[in-house]
Write a protein that holds these residues in place. Structure first.
Motif, PDB file in Angstrom:
ATOM      1  N   ASP A 174      -7.796  -5.388  -3.085  1.00  0.00           N
ATOM      2  CA  ASP A 174      -6.736  -6.418  -3.061  1.00  0.00           C
ATOM      3  C   ASP A 174      -6.273  -7.556  -3.577  1.00  0.00           C
ATOM      4  OD1 ASP A 174      -8.212  -6.083  -0.856  1.00  0.00           O
ATOM      5  OD2 ASP A 174      -9.463  -7.185  -0.139  1.00  0.00           O
TER       6      ASP A 174
ATOM      7  N   MET B 177      -3.242  -5.703  -4.941  1.00  0.00           N
ATOM      8  CA  MET B 177      -2.016  -5.785  -4.045  1.00  0.00           C
ATOM      9  C   MET B 177      -1.302  -7.398  -4.258  1.00  0.00           C
ATOM     10  SD  MET B 177      -2.335  -4.568  -0.266  1.00  0.00           S
ATOM     11  CE  MET B 177      -0.918  -4.164   1.201  1.00  0.00           C
TER      12      MET B 177
ATOM     13  N   GLU C 194       2.485  -8.837  -5.257  1.00  0.00           N
ATOM     14  CA  GLU C 194       3.197  -9.351  -3.814  1.00  0.00           C
ATOM     15  C   GLU C 194       3.648 -10.806  -4.341  1.00  0.00           C
ATOM     16  OE1 GLU C 194       3.511  -8.449  -0.931  1.00  0.00           O
ATOM     17  OE2 GLU C 194       4.923 -10.239  -0.025  1.00  0.00           O
TER      18      GLU C 194
ATOM     19  N   PHE D 275       6.627 -12.303   6.614  1.00  0.00           N
ATOM     20  CA  PHE D 275       4.937 -11.172   6.639  1.00  0.00           C
ATOM     21  C   PHE D 275       4.657 -10.678   5.035  1.00  0.00           C
ATOM     22  CE2 PHE D 275       3.879  -6.710   5.846  1.00  0.00           C
ATOM     23  CZ  PHE D 275       2.859  -6.240   6.955  1.00  0.00           C
ATOM     24  N   GLY D 276       5.272 -10.609   4.143  1.00  0.00           N
ATOM     25  CA  GLY D 276       4.917 -10.597   2.829  1.00  0.00           C
ATOM     26  C   GLY D 276       3.751 -11.594   2.261  1.00  0.00           C
TER      27      GLY D 276
ATOM     28  N   VAL E 211       0.734 -11.632   4.258  1.00  0.00           N
ATOM     29  CA  VAL E 211      -0.472 -10.250   3.338  1.00  0.00           C
ATOM     30  C   VAL E 211      -0.851 -11.472   2.603  1.00  0.00           C
ATOM     31  CG1 VAL E 211      -0.310  -8.718   2.684  1.00  0.00           C
ATOM     32  CG2 VAL E 211       1.086  -8.386   3.994  1.00  0.00           C
TER      33      VAL E 211
ATOM     34  N   THR F  14      -3.883 -12.846   3.513  1.00  0.00           N
ATOM     35  CA  THR F  14      -5.245 -11.903   3.968  1.00  0.00           C
ATOM     36  C   THR F  14      -5.672 -12.127   2.985  1.00  0.00           C
ATOM     37  OG1 THR F  14      -3.382 -11.940   5.601  1.00  0.00           O
ATOM     38  CG2 THR F  14      -5.643 -10.206   5.485  1.00  0.00           C
ATOM     39  N   LEU F  15      -4.711 -11.163   0.981  1.00  0.00           N
ATOM     40  CA  LEU F  15      -5.579 -10.690   0.462  1.00  0.00           C
ATOM     41  C   LEU F  15      -7.005 -11.670  -0.741  1.00  0.00           C
ATOM     42  CD1 LEU F  15      -2.381  -8.523  -0.535  1.00  0.00           C
ATOM     43  CD2 LEU F  15      -5.342  -7.606   1.227  1.00  0.00           C
TER      44      LEU F  15
ATOM     45  N   PRO G 141     -15.202  -8.975  -1.471  1.00  0.00           N
ATOM     46  CA  PRO G 141     -14.065  -9.101  -0.096  1.00  0.00           C
ATOM     47  C   PRO G 141     -15.605 -10.210   0.714  1.00  0.00           C
ATOM     48  CG  PRO G 141     -14.785  -7.046  -0.168  1.00  0.00           C
ATOM     49  CD  PRO G 141     -16.067  -7.791  -1.683  1.00  0.00           C
TER      50      PRO G 141
ATOM     51  N   ARG H 144     -14.214  -9.106   7.468  1.00  0.00           N
ATOM     52  CA  ARG H 144     -13.068  -9.281   7.432  1.00  0.00           C
ATOM     53  C   ARG H 144     -13.245  -8.508   9.699  1.00  0.00           C
ATOM     54  NH1 ARG H 144      -9.696 -11.809   4.992  1.00  0.00           N
ATOM     55  NH2 ARG H 144      -9.604 -11.578   3.013  1.00  0.00           N
TER      56      ARG H 144
END
Lengths: 130, 139
Positions: free
Chosen positions: B51, B54, B58, B104-105, B108, B111-112, B136, B139
């Motif tokens: 996570d 990513m 991002e 969208f990015g 995300v 969320t991460l 984490p 979820r």
């Protein structure tokens, strides 16, 4: 200009479209999918969905992918919608955590039919076992 | 303390790693590799490492898009126990160089990471601050 030899080098992506003996069309992807390489994935998936009969089984084999960014996720999601518009599912072999985790954490795993490997693809060698 | 010293990061303490690259997408793989390595050393579990890697990718990709030509991408990682705080920043050409959070990015990214914040500086620079815990959130 020579093509890069090492497909696992960060920031590189290799895609290959292959027709399985079952008739399914599968794109094999290896490398890292990020903003630099997402366009190459997009191109490969567009070819996958355009080249084959619209009722054929289509899949993407991602076991060789070591990183998946949101830009790559967006490409996969778009392809899933496009396949759905053609009346079929997009089958994915997610492989390791690098692909499975982004799909899971964003909830986008629901858009695909997920497989552990290609043998469970419809029409595949062992697909008689339901 | 060796050559690496805290540089006035919020909360103080913690060990700090700074990475500075040209603001180009081609160097983001290097930055996300640093993120993975730090998370692994801080005993993040495998999902949290994934996570963070990513999320950092991002944030950096978003900033590289709005960076002024020739500017640098500055990434600062601070490890506070079981939390890693990341601040990424680029210089921008003016107030019109903004990061859209309606993408969208960005969703995300939210969320991460456990916390995400966009920081602008009167059109001179844009930064993204994010926090990630070792475990984490379910979820």
């Amino acid at each position: 200009m020579s093509a890069p030899q090492d497909s696992t080098r960060p920031g590189t992506l290799v895609t290959r479209l292959e027709h399985q003996s079952s008739g399914a069309a599968v794109v094999w992807v290896s490398g890292e999918i990020d903003t630099l390489t997402a366009p190459a994935l997009d191109e490969a998936l567009t070819a996958l969905l355009a080249a084959d009969p619209s009722d054929g089984v289509v899949g993407v084999e991602l076991s060789g992918v070591g990183f998946l960014a949101s830009s790559g996720l967006a490409v996969l999601i778009r392809a899933a919608h496009q396949a759905r518009a053609q009346g079929r599912d997009l089958h994915l072999v997610a492989g390791g955590r690098a692909v499975a985790r982004p799909l899971q954490v964003t909830g986008s795993d629901r858009l695909f039919t997920l497989h552990d490997d290609l043998s469970t693809l419809p029409g595949g060698a062992s697909s008689q076992v339901d | 303390m060796s050559a690496v010293e805290p540089t006035g990061t919020p909360g103080g303490g913690g060990s700090v790693v700074e990475v500075r690259t040209s603001a180009t997408a081609a160097l983001i793989p290097t930055i996300r590799a640093v993120a993975s390595d730090l998370a692994a050393r801080a005993d993040f579990d495998l999902d949290a490492i994934s996570d963070l890697r990513m999320a950092v990718d991002e944030a950096c990709a978003t900033l590289v898009d709005v960076a002024s030509p020739g500017s640098a991408l500055q990434c600062s990682f601070t490890v506070h126990g079981n939390v890693i705080e990341v601040e990424a920043r680029v210089d921008t050409a003016g107030p019109e160089s903004t990061v859209s959070t309606d993408t969208f990015g960005w969703r995300v990214l939210q969320t991460l990471a456990d916390e995400v914040e966009l920081r602008t500086d009167g059109g001179r620079s844009v930064g993204i601050l994010l926090n990630k815990r070792a475990d984490p959130t379910p979820r």
